[in-house]
Design a protein around this motif. Sequence first.
Motif, PDB file in Angstrom:
ATOM      1  N   ALA A 226      14.199  -6.317  56.628  1.00  0.00           N
ATOM      2  CA  ALA A 226      13.682  -7.634  56.358  1.00  0.00           C
ATOM      3  C   ALA A 226      14.029  -8.275  54.754  1.00  0.00           C
ATOM      4  O   ALA A 226      13.656  -9.478  54.337  1.00  0.00           O
ATOM      5  N   GLY A 227      14.776  -7.857  54.317  1.00  0.00           N
ATOM      6  CA  GLY A 227      15.754  -8.562  53.192  1.00  0.00           C
ATOM      7  C   GLY A 227      15.618  -7.936  51.667  1.00  0.00           C
ATOM      8  O   GLY A 227      15.743  -7.606  50.704  1.00  0.00           O
ATOM      9  N   ILE A 228      14.683  -7.216  51.831  1.00  0.00           N
ATOM     10  CA  ILE A 228      13.968  -5.795  50.371  1.00  0.00           C
ATOM     11  C   ILE A 228      15.256  -4.847  50.327  1.00  0.00           C
ATOM     12  O   ILE A 228      14.952  -3.647  50.911  1.00  0.00           O
ATOM     13  N   GLY A 229      15.493  -5.346  48.964  1.00  0.00           N
ATOM     14  CA  GLY A 229      16.634  -3.827  48.384  1.00  0.00           C
ATOM     15  C   GLY A 229      15.332  -2.700  47.336  1.00  0.00           C
ATOM     16  O   GLY A 229      15.054  -3.282  46.168  1.00  0.00           O
ATOM     17  N   PHE A 230      15.497  -1.664  47.575  1.00  0.00           N
ATOM     18  CA  PHE A 230      15.169  -0.276  47.124  1.00  0.00           C
ATOM     19  C   PHE A 230      16.270   0.273  45.958  1.00  0.00           C
ATOM     20  O   PHE A 230      17.292   0.432  46.487  1.00  0.00           O
ATOM     21  N   ARG A 231      16.551   0.574  45.235  1.00  0.00           N
ATOM     22  CA  ARG A 231      16.488   1.535  44.337  1.00  0.00           C
ATOM     23  C   ARG A 231      16.518   2.804  44.668  1.00  0.00           C
ATOM     24  O   ARG A 231      14.936   3.044  44.358  1.00  0.00           O
ATOM     25  N   ILE A 232      16.683   3.622  45.049  1.00  0.00           N
ATOM     26  CA  ILE A 232      17.199   5.403  46.090  1.00  0.00           C
ATOM     27  C   ILE A 232      17.307   6.466  44.533  1.00  0.00           C
ATOM     28  O   ILE A 232      18.785   5.763  45.131  1.00  0.00           O
TER      29      ILE A 232
END
Length: 201
Positions: free
Chosen positions: A23-29
């Motif tokens: 969906a084009g969402i970036g998550f910092r994990i």
Amino acid sequence: MIRFLRGEYLYYESGAIVLETPAGIGFRIFISDTSSLLTKREGEEIEVYTYMQVKEDGMALYGFADTEGLALFEQLITVKGVGPKAGLAIMSTGTPNQIKSVIAAGDAASIAMAPGIGKKTAERVILELKDKVSALPFEGADINEGFAPAAAPGSGERGEAVVALTTLGYSKREAEAAVASVKDEGLSAEEYVKKSLKFLL
């Protein structure tokens, strides 16, 4: 609560990976230094099992390559004095099965080797989890000898070289191994990168 993510591994930064979903969402994990996710290359599709911490001042995601790692992490943070950051520090000392074996053996000294984990906290981990973890037999060093924490990315020129190599597409683990293979000391970051590339190519 975010429990699982699948997407493209964009890059590594300061103990965390950034994953972009379809969906084009970036998550910092945030991940441990021994996570197998670090063997992945930037641009690859990865799957991450996550624990989401919600606090008054923000939220944070902690990620694991499998449900075994996630389950152990969640056991660790049930121990008084062990928050998500401390739990991740313990997870960085070995594989989930190695850590469970150490706990089952009552080896508090090995748990205390994790950065920020004191003797009392390590003993509390053993006391509360010893009868709750189940580890499979594994080959390697004698469990009574403990195990050394994985080396975190260094500071200074070597650390900069590791960062530079990850931006070139190498995984953090590949970059660290390559820089560690350079025996010369006192080099510039650029020189470490050049010598490390000979190891990688």
